[in-house]
Design a protein around this motif. Structure first.
Motif, PDB file in Angstrom:
ATOM      1  N   ALA A 124       9.148  35.260  44.209  1.00 45.94           N
ATOM      2  CA  ALA A 124       7.930  34.679  44.785  1.00 45.94           C
ATOM      3  C   ALA A 124       6.735  35.582  44.570  1.00 45.94           C
ATOM      4  O   ALA A 124       5.589  35.124  44.563  1.00 45.94           O
ATOM      5  CB  ALA A 124       8.127  34.425  46.278  1.00 45.94           C
ATOM      6  N   THR A 125       6.974  36.893  44.408  1.00 45.39           N
ATOM      7  CA  THR A 125       5.887  37.860  44.290  1.00 45.39           C
ATOM      8  C   THR A 125       5.774  38.351  42.860  1.00 45.39           C
ATOM      9  O   THR A 125       6.719  38.953  42.348  1.00 45.39           O
ATOM     10  CB  THR A 125       6.138  39.074  45.206  1.00 45.39           C
ATOM     11  OG1 THR A 125       6.409  38.610  46.520  1.00 45.39           O
ATOM     12  CG2 THR A 125       4.938  40.005  45.216  1.00 45.39           C
ATOM     13  N   ASP A 130       3.396  43.169  43.784  1.00 42.29           N
ATOM     14  CA  ASP A 130       4.512  43.679  44.584  1.00 42.29           C
ATOM     15  C   ASP A 130       4.051  44.889  45.378  1.00 42.29           C
ATOM     16  O   ASP A 130       3.636  45.890  44.798  1.00 42.29           O
ATOM     17  CB  ASP A 130       5.665  44.070  43.648  1.00 42.29           C
ATOM     18  CG  ASP A 130       6.930  44.451  44.403  1.00 42.29           C
ATOM     19  OD1 ASP A 130       6.837  44.677  45.626  1.00 42.29           O
ATOM     20  OD2 ASP A 130       7.983  44.527  43.759  1.00 42.29           O
ATOM     21  N   ARG A 172       2.535  43.108  54.962  1.00 38.93           N
ATOM     22  CA  ARG A 172       3.453  42.610  53.951  1.00 38.93           C
ATOM     23  C   ARG A 172       4.643  43.545  53.827  1.00 38.93           C
ATOM     24  O   ARG A 172       4.519  44.758  54.012  1.00 38.93           O
ATOM     25  CB  ARG A 172       2.743  42.505  52.601  1.00 38.93           C
ATOM     26  CG  ARG A 172       1.598  41.507  52.607  1.00 38.93           C
ATOM     27  CD  ARG A 172       0.764  41.636  51.356  1.00 38.93           C
ATOM     28  NE  ARG A 172       1.549  41.381  50.147  1.00 38.93           N
ATOM     29  CZ  ARG A 172       1.093  41.594  48.916  1.00 38.93           C
ATOM     30  NH1 ARG A 172      -0.120  42.089  48.741  1.00 38.93           N
ATOM     31  NH2 ARG A 172       1.854  41.326  47.876  1.00 38.93           N
ATOM     32  N   HIS A 266      10.175  36.417  57.978  1.00 37.21           N
ATOM     33  CA  HIS A 266       8.824  36.820  57.569  1.00 37.21           C
ATOM     34  C   HIS A 266       8.792  37.470  56.188  1.00 37.21           C
ATOM     35  O   HIS A 266       7.821  38.140  55.853  1.00 37.21           O
ATOM     36  CB  HIS A 266       8.230  37.772  58.612  1.00 37.21           C
ATOM     37  CG  HIS A 266       8.123  37.177  59.976  1.00 37.21           C
ATOM     38  ND1 HIS A 266       7.207  36.181  60.294  1.00 37.21           N
ATOM     39  CD2 HIS A 266       8.842  37.403  61.102  1.00 37.21           C
ATOM     40  CE1 HIS A 266       7.354  35.834  61.561  1.00 37.21           C
ATOM     41  NE2 HIS A 266       8.337  36.557  62.080  1.00 37.21           N
ATOM     42  N   GLY A 267       9.826  37.274  55.402  1.00 38.66           N
ATOM     43  CA  GLY A 267       9.789  37.706  54.012  1.00 38.66           C
ATOM     44  C   GLY A 267      10.462  39.019  53.696  1.00 38.66           C
ATOM     45  O   GLY A 267      10.522  39.411  52.521  1.00 38.66           O
ATOM     46  N   ARG A 270      13.691  38.400  51.582  1.00 39.11           N
ATOM     47  CA  ARG A 270      13.289  37.980  50.228  1.00 39.11           C
ATOM     48  C   ARG A 270      12.773  39.178  49.437  1.00 39.11           C
ATOM     49  O   ARG A 270      13.120  39.370  48.262  1.00 39.11           O
ATOM     50  CB  ARG A 270      12.220  36.899  50.308  1.00 39.11           C
ATOM     51  CG  ARG A 270      11.711  36.439  48.946  1.00 39.11           C
ATOM     52  CD  ARG A 270      10.609  35.393  49.099  1.00 39.11           C
ATOM     53  NE  ARG A 270      11.128  34.207  49.760  1.00 39.11           N
ATOM     54  CZ  ARG A 270      11.735  33.210  49.120  1.00 39.11           C
ATOM     55  NH1 ARG A 270      11.898  33.281  47.801  1.00 39.11           N
ATOM     56  NH2 ARG A 270      12.153  32.162  49.778  1.00 39.11           N
ATOM     57  N   ALA A 271      11.936  40.010  50.076  1.00 42.98           N
ATOM     58  CA  ALA A 271      11.322  41.133  49.368  1.00 42.98           C
ATOM     59  C   ALA A 271      12.363  42.123  48.861  1.00 42.98           C
ATOM     60  O   ALA A 271      12.300  42.574  47.714  1.00 42.98           O
ATOM     61  CB  ALA A 271      10.323  41.841  50.281  1.00 42.98           C
ATOM     62  N   GLU A 274      14.469  40.499  46.008  1.00 45.19           N
ATOM     63  CA  GLU A 274      13.695  40.465  44.766  1.00 45.19           C
ATOM     64  C   GLU A 274      13.637  41.843  44.122  1.00 45.19           C
ATOM     65  O   GLU A 274      13.813  41.982  42.913  1.00 45.19           O
ATOM     66  CB  GLU A 274      12.274  39.963  45.046  1.00 45.19           C
ATOM     67  CG  GLU A 274      12.166  38.475  45.300  1.00 45.19           C
ATOM     68  CD  GLU A 274      10.719  38.023  45.390  1.00 45.19           C
ATOM     69  OE1 GLU A 274       9.811  38.847  45.134  1.00 45.19           O
ATOM     70  OE2 GLU A 274      10.490  36.841  45.717  1.00 45.19           O
ATOM     71  N   LEU A 299      17.559  30.662  50.889  1.00 50.15           N
ATOM     72  CA  LEU A 299      16.769  31.755  50.339  1.00 50.15           C
ATOM     73  C   LEU A 299      17.219  32.091  48.928  1.00 50.15           C
ATOM     74  O   LEU A 299      16.408  32.156  47.997  1.00 50.15           O
ATOM     75  CB  LEU A 299      16.899  32.993  51.232  1.00 50.15           C
ATOM     76  CG  LEU A 299      16.424  34.312  50.600  1.00 50.15           C
ATOM     77  CD1 LEU A 299      14.943  34.243  50.252  1.00 50.15           C
ATOM     78  CD2 LEU A 299      16.714  35.483  51.525  1.00 50.15           C
ATOM     79  N   SER A 359      14.250  34.509  54.548  1.00 47.02           N
ATOM     80  CA  SER A 359      12.994  34.398  53.793  1.00 47.02           C
ATOM     81  C   SER A 359      12.646  35.724  53.166  1.00 47.02           C
ATOM     82  O   SER A 359      13.258  36.720  53.466  1.00 47.02           O
ATOM     83  CB  SER A 359      11.855  33.967  54.726  1.00 47.02           C
ATOM     84  OG  SER A 359      11.530  34.979  55.638  1.00 47.02           O
TER      85      SER A 359
END
Length: 359
Positions: A124-125, A130, A172, A266-267, A270-271, A274, A299, A359
């Motif tokens: 997503a990023t 990043d 973030r 809140h990501g 995912r972060a 990734e 996810l 997420s």
């Protein structure tokens, strides 16, 4: 993804778990012919496991490995791939189940095994955006009570007696790598993400494990707080376990994706996923794989992972009076098994591969 490719990735998954166990100061891998018992040295059944995949194994070897596991006097388990429903898959499953039952392993769990190739990866990023890209951590120091502190782009702060860490005030997720010297901090965060005491993991992530060139530990930070973790392990099917001199056709296993309960959704999960997958592909991996909880599937599918098989695990049921301990043990097993744990409900937990991430 073909059946042959899936079989190769499952072998690498097993190799990776054995690699982590051998690299841990509390772990050992004991061979029994075509199979092995990976003993992490802690009281979590999924961390102390015999894994059966493909056709290159025998019931006799499984019985011998199970006898070795029983002598450890710790909870242990047997894991087998479910397969695609062929006659051979069904026969393997029945044979393993019979051995498990003979050794008192009658509790069955199933977890999705997912895989992703570089062409299918959908982060997503963008790399240029990043928050982790190009950012170095400052030096680590320890306070009088033994907690690690680190300065990045902001001051280190403390919350509820634990060290948290300053990062850019962006709100973030910011993913950093973890050296072996910080294994206690890493263990604390993994344990908090899986909602178990840090003592559950003992020294599994200690020693030189996090400095192994095939192993990368990650922490996720958001505005001065450490909120999550991850682990990437590169394995090679052709050369076997822990051979880092020459590698061809690497694959990346993603493990320990855990996010603190208050920070899920809140990501952070995912972060860190990734980042681990990006790093693996950049290092030459031709595929990434992980074991997901059912809640983590949306996810991982959004990132390009596909459900290619299912892992079935047998372990001994806990007495009714020990169910609280059993729930904690189940949550801890997500760590080594690789399952991710960023989900809304309380995670039910080594081998090392599960997720609390949604997420």
């Amino acid at each position: 993804m073909t059946t042959r490719t899936t079989a190769a990735l499952l072998r690498r998954h097993v190799h990776g778990l054995q690699q982590l166990t051998e690299g841990s100061p509390s772990g050992r891998v004991v061979r029994a012919g075509s199979l092995a018992f990976a003993d992490a040295g802690i009281d979590v059944a999924a961390f102390n496991a015999i894994a059966v995949t493909g056709a290159a194994w025998s019931v006799g070897d499984l019985d011998r490995a199970a006898a070795l596991a029983a002598t450890s006097h710790r909870p242990w388990s047997i894991t087998v791939q479910l397969g695609t429903g062929t006659v051979r898959d069904a026969a393997r499953l029945r044979a393993v189940e019979r051995v498990a039952e003979r050794h008192g392993l009658t509790e069955r769990d199933e977890d999705p095994f997912l895989a992703c190739r570089p062409a299918d990866f959908r982060p997503a990023t963008p790399v240029a955006d990043d928050p982790a890209a190009g950012t170095a951590d400052g030096p680590v120091t320890r306070t009088a009570d033994g907690y690690a502190t680190r300065t990045t782009d902001g001051p280190a702060v403390r919350t509820a007696g634990r060290a948290t860490f300053g990062v850019r005030r962006t709100g973030r997720p910011h993913v950093v790598t973890v050296p072996a010297a910080d294994w206690r901090e890493y263990t604390e965060v993994v344990a908090a993400g899986f909602e178990v005491p840090p003592a559950t993991f003992g020294t599994v992530f200690g020693g030189a494990l996090l400095d192994d060139p095939t192993v990368t530990g990650y922490l996720v930070r958001v505005d001065g707080r450490t909120v999550g973790s991850g682990l990437g392990v590169r394995t090679d099917d052709a050369l076997g376990v822990h051979n880092v001199a020459v590698r061809t056709d690497d694959a990346l296993g993603v493990h320990n994706v855990a996010v603190l309960p208050a920070d899920r959704g809140h990501g952070a999960g995912r972060a860190v996923t990734e980042r681990a997958v990006r790093d693996g592909f950049a290092a030459g991996a031709t595929a990434a794989f992980l074991v997901s909880s059912p809640d983590g599937l949306p996810l991982y599918r959004s990132l390009g992972f596909r459900h290619v098989d299912t892992l079935v695990r047998w372990s001994a049921p806990e007495p009714a009076t020990d169910r609280g301990t059993d729930r904690a043990s189940d949550r801890a097993s997500d760590g080594m098994s690789g399952r991710a744990s960023d989900r809304a409900t309380v995670p039910v937990v080594p081998p090392m591969s599960s997720s609390t991430a949604r997420s």
